[in-house]
Design a protein around this motif. Structure first.
Motif, mmCIF file in Angstrom:
data_model
loop_
_atom_site.group_PDB
_atom_site.id
_atom_site.type_symbol
_atom_site.label_atom_id
_atom_site.label_comp_id
_atom_site.label_asym_id
_atom_site.label_seq_id
_atom_site.Cartn_x
_atom_site.Cartn_y
_atom_site.Cartn_z
ATOM 1 N N THR A 1 0.813 -1.225 0.000
ATOM 2 C CA THR A 1 0.000 0.000 0.000
ATOM 3 C C THR A 1 0.842 1.268 0.000
ATOM 4 O O THR A 1 0.369 2.330 -0.423
ATOM 5 C CB THR A 1 -0.917 0.052 1.232
ATOM 6 O OG1 THR A 1 -0.105 0.068 2.416
ATOM 7 C CG2 THR A 1 -1.855 -1.142 1.262
ATOM 8 N N GLY A 2 2.067 1.185 0.513
ATOM 9 C CA GLY A 2 2.875 2.372 0.692
ATOM 10 C C GLY A 2 2.644 3.065 2.015
ATOM 11 O O GLY A 2 3.271 4.093 2.305
ATOM 12 N N ALA A 3 1.746 2.533 2.841
ATOM 13 C CA ALA A 3 1.487 3.117 4.159
ATOM 14 C C ALA A 3 2.626 2.783 5.116
ATOM 15 O O ALA A 3 3.282 1.750 4.993
ATOM 16 C CB ALA A 3 0.162 2.608 4.713
ATOM 17 N N ARG A 4 2.844 3.650 6.104
ATOM 18 C CA ARG A 4 3.937 3.443 7.061
ATOM 19 C C ARG A 4 3.607 2.338 8.055
ATOM 20 O O ARG A 4 4.479 1.592 8.480
ATOM 21 C CB ARG A 4 4.221 4.742 7.808
ATOM 22 C CG ARG A 4 5.446 4.655 8.731
ATOM 23 C CD ARG A 4 5.676 5.984 9.451
ATOM 24 N NE ARG A 4 5.796 7.077 8.500
ATOM 25 C CZ ARG A 4 5.565 8.367 8.786
ATOM 26 N NH1 ARG A 4 5.185 8.709 9.999
ATOM 27 N NH2 ARG A 4 5.717 9.287 7.868
ATOM 28 N N HIS A 5 2.349 2.247 8.447
ATOM 29 C CA HIS A 5 1.949 1.286 9.470
ATOM 30 C C HIS A 5 0.790 0.426 8.981
ATOM 31 O O HIS A 5 -0.167 0.932 8.395
ATOM 32 C CB HIS A 5 1.512 1.999 10.754
ATOM 33 C CG HIS A 5 2.562 2.841 11.382
ATOM 34 N ND1 HIS A 5 3.600 2.303 12.120
ATOM 35 C CD2 HIS A 5 2.759 4.183 11.365
ATOM 36 C CE1 HIS A 5 4.377 3.283 12.552
ATOM 37 N NE2 HIS A 5 3.895 4.437 12.103
ATOM 38 N N GLY B 1 -3.040 7.038 -8.682
ATOM 39 C CA GLY B 1 -1.709 6.472 -8.540
ATOM 40 C C GLY B 1 -1.360 5.959 -7.158
ATOM 41 O O GLY B 1 -0.257 5.438 -6.955
ATOM 42 N N LYS B 2 -2.270 6.100 -6.186
ATOM 43 C CA LYS B 2 -2.023 5.589 -4.838
ATOM 44 C C LYS B 2 -3.010 4.465 -4.531
ATOM 45 O O LYS B 2 -4.089 4.386 -5.124
ATOM 46 C CB LYS B 2 -2.179 6.712 -3.806
ATOM 47 C CG LYS B 2 -1.132 7.803 -3.913
ATOM 48 C CD LYS B 2 -1.290 8.835 -2.806
ATOM 49 C CE LYS B 2 -0.906 8.270 -1.451
ATOM 50 N NZ LYS B 2 -0.962 9.298 -0.371
ATOM 51 N N LYS B 3 -2.626 3.624 -3.579
ATOM 52 C CA LYS B 3 -3.444 2.472 -3.252
ATOM 53 C C LYS B 3 -4.518 2.817 -2.211
ATOM 54 O O LYS B 3 -4.279 3.603 -1.288
ATOM 55 C CB LYS B 3 -2.577 1.337 -2.704
ATOM 56 C CG LYS B 3 -1.676 0.677 -3.743
ATOM 57 C CD LYS B 3 -2.478 -0.057 -4.793
ATOM 58 C CE LYS B 3 -1.561 -0.841 -5.732
ATOM 59 N NZ LYS B 3 -2.332 -1.495 -6.828
ATOM 60 N N SER B 4 -5.663 2.217 -2.368
ATOM 61 C CA SER B 4 -6.679 2.247 -1.324
ATOM 62 C C SER B 4 -6.043 1.785 -0.017
ATOM 63 O O SER B 4 -5.172 0.917 -0.009
ATOM 64 C CB SER B 4 -7.837 1.311 -1.711
ATOM 65 O OG SER B 4 -8.797 1.236 -0.695
ATOM 66 N N CYS B 5 -6.451 2.385 1.075
ATOM 67 C CA CYS B 5 -5.915 2.184 2.430
ATOM 68 C C CYS B 5 -4.745 3.098 2.744
ATOM 69 O O CYS B 5 -4.311 3.168 3.897
ATOM 70 C CB CYS B 5 -5.534 0.737 2.731
ATOM 71 S SG CYS B 5 -6.942 -0.371 2.786
ATOM 72 N N ASN B 6 -4.230 3.826 1.751
ATOM 73 C CA ASN B 6 -3.153 4.790 1.991
ATOM 74 C C ASN B 6 -3.548 6.137 1.405
ATOM 75 O O ASN B 6 -2.754 6.808 0.750
ATOM 76 C CB ASN B 6 -1.842 4.305 1.382
ATOM 77 C CG ASN B 6 -0.657 5.191 1.762
ATOM 78 O OD1 ASN B 6 -0.671 5.863 2.794
ATOM 79 N ND2 ASN B 6 0.358 5.201 0.921
ATOM 80 N N LEU B 7 -4.800 6.529 1.668
ATOM 81 C CA LEU B 7 -5.345 7.735 1.051
ATOM 82 C C LEU B 7 -5.821 8.766 2.058
ATOM 83 O O LEU B 7 -6.209 9.872 1.676
ATOM 84 C CB LEU B 7 -6.523 7.362 0.131
ATOM 85 C CG LEU B 7 -6.196 6.393 -1.008
ATOM 86 C CD1 LEU B 7 -7.479 5.943 -1.697
ATOM 87 C CD2 LEU B 7 -5.244 7.039 -2.013
ATOM 88 N N SER B 8 -5.795 8.417 3.346
ATOM 89 C CA SER B 8 -6.334 9.319 4.371
ATOM 90 C C SER B 8 -5.680 8.980 5.706
ATOM 91 O O SER B 8 -4.752 8.162 5.763
ATOM 92 C CB SER B 8 -7.854 9.186 4.451
ATOM 93 O OG SER B 8 -8.241 7.843 4.651
ATOM 94 N N THR B 9 -6.176 9.589 6.777
ATOM 95 C CA THR B 9 -5.577 9.349 8.095
ATOM 96 C C THR B 9 -5.573 7.864 8.419
ATOM 97 O O THR B 9 -4.578 7.314 8.891
ATOM 98 C CB THR B 9 -6.353 10.104 9.187
ATOM 99 O OG1 THR B 9 -6.451 11.479 8.815
ATOM 100 C CG2 THR B 9 -5.644 9.993 10.532
ATOM 101 N N PHE B 10 -6.702 7.217 8.185
ATOM 102 C CA PHE B 10 -6.832 5.775 8.408
ATOM 103 C C PHE B 10 -7.403 5.119 7.154
ATOM 104 O O PHE B 10 -8.271 5.679 6.469
ATOM 105 C CB PHE B 10 -7.821 5.478 9.544
ATOM 106 C CG PHE B 10 -7.314 5.703 10.932
ATOM 107 C CD1 PHE B 10 -6.267 4.958 11.448
ATOM 108 C CD2 PHE B 10 -7.917 6.647 11.750
ATOM 109 C CE1 PHE B 10 -5.819 5.144 12.744
ATOM 110 C CE2 PHE B 10 -7.484 6.847 13.055
ATOM 111 C CZ PHE B 10 -6.429 6.099 13.550
ATOM 112 N N GLY B 11 -6.951 3.916 6.884
ATOM 113 C CA GLY B 11 -7.611 3.029 5.935
ATOM 114 C C GLY B 11 -7.891 1.717 6.640
ATOM 115 O O GLY B 11 -7.009 1.189 7.336
ATOM 116 N N CYS B 12 -9.096 1.199 6.500
ATOM 117 C CA CYS B 12 -9.485 -0.044 7.172
ATOM 118 C C CYS B 12 -9.965 -1.036 6.124
ATOM 119 O O CYS B 12 -10.846 -0.714 5.319
ATOM 120 C CB CYS B 12 -10.617 0.204 8.168
ATOM 121 S SG CYS B 12 -10.181 1.309 9.527
#
Length: 365
Positions: free
Chosen positions: A47-51, A166-177
């Motif tokens: 996803t590219g998310a940090r956590h 160009g970004k993945k769902s779940c890495n688009l806002s404060t939280f993705g669930c």
């Protein structure tokens, strides 16, 4: 024909999945075993998310995020009424008030242009739902949230693997669930889910909340829940990851093929719109029909399974009727009367898809 063909998927992945499960049985760490961190790291990279914080279900993911925000009784969370009940259910269980905003009639996602008018002094967060596998207009939603000091929680239970600008769902806002329920684009063999965030403090809060609020063993610094994802379920997800990119590309191709074949066979049939700046991983391939019950009956007689996601908006559900008037959200009401989901999974064959299209054309005359 199966509505979602999990048997063919398992047949293709049998060796991977069996080996992953056997490894857990051999080491015996069924709670927070090494596969948990391995899966979280792999999904961070994807996803590219940090956590990534794995949790017991997609439903639990929403609840834990709301708890991490310290939602207080009476705080309002803006969301869509056209979704599975878990979205509003977690808002209410956390002590909040769901505020329903209508959907776009062509995508069935929350209409971002209506959100600002629903904001009050009690609004705490916005929870858009990425329905059917397509993300809502997250840039517009994030901009509104930023102007009003609100948090955005993407309910991405149906859209893991989808892209938006160009970004993945779940890495688009404060939280993705997201959810790993077996029928989802990336599913395990039971319940499971994950929270994604780039905020270090919120990530730590979520990790503590999922383990009864513990910052270390037997030191409970927060009110928490028993919200861990089992090691065995993480192992199943890991066993599926090698094939997941192919499955996403196959879903995209099948969605486009459905569109072309249905337009050719049934001119005028209303299909879900997919915006140019995003894609849809088609957790469900859903069309709009009139006289749905009759159409479903004809398809059943032809051996075609169908489903309805969802037959009534949440403000028409007895448990949530207090949060809206019956006439509110007319697009959600109309959409709930007409949506019909057709068989869809990465292992759906072209011949099966042709069979579905042909049967629907006959059912609609």
């Amino acid at each position: 024909m199966d509505f979602i063909d999990l048997k063919s998927q398992y047949a293709a992945l049998r060796d991977n999945i069996n080996a992953r499960i056997q490894a857990v049985l051999d080491h015996g760490q069924y709670i927070l075993g090494p596969e948990v961190k391995e899966m979280e790291a792999a999904l961070n990279a994807y996803t590219g998310a940090r956590h990534c914080i794995s949790v017991a279900s997609g439903t639990e993911a929403l609840l834990i995020c709301l708890m991490a925000l310290d939602l207080q009784p009476g705080d309002e969370v803006i969301t869509s009424p056209f979704t599975f009940a878990a979205t509003a259910e977690m808002i209410v269980l956390a002590g909040g008030v769901p505020v329903f905003v209508d959907i776009e009639p062509d995508t069935a996602n929350i209409d971002a242009t209506l959100i600002e008018a629903a904001i009050t002094a009690r609004t705490k967060a916005i929870m858009p739902v990425s329905l059917y596998g397509q993300v809502a207009d997250m840039d517009a939603i994030n901009a509104i949230a930023g102007q009003h000091g609100l948090t955005v929680i993407e309910d991405a239970a149906q859209s893991f693997g989808a892209s938006y600008k160009g970004k993945k769902s779940c890495n688009l806002s404060t939280f993705g669930c997201t959810s790993f329920f077996p029928s989802k684009p990336l599913g395990c063999y039971g319940d499971g889910g994950a929270i994604f965030t780039n905020d270090d403090q919120l990530a730590q809060a979520c990790r503590e909340i999922r383990t009864h609020g513990q910052s270390q063993r037997y030191l409970h610094t927060r009110i928490g829940v028993g919200g861990r994802m089992d090691t065995l379920q993480c192992a199943v997800v890991l066993g599926k990851l090698d094939r997941f990119e192919w499955e996403v590309s196959r879903r995209l191709a099948l969605g486009e093929a459905y569109r072309a074949k249905l337009h050719a066979a049934i001119p005028g049939l209303q299909l879900l719109a997919v915006r140019d700046d995003r894609d849809c991983v088609w957790a469900q391939y859903t069309v709009f029909v009139d006289d749905r019950e009759a159409v479903q009956g004809k398809l059943k007689a032809a051996g075609i399974p169908t489903a309805v996601h969802y037959p009534r908006p949440l403000h028409h559900q007895p448990a949530y009727a207090r949060y809206g008037r019956p006439e509110d959200c007319p697009n959600s009401i109309d959409t709930a009367r007409r949506v019909l989901s057709l068989p869809m999974s990465a292992d759906l064959t072209d011949a099966q898809q042709d069979q579905v299209v042909g049967a629907l054309a006959q059912a609609l005359g």
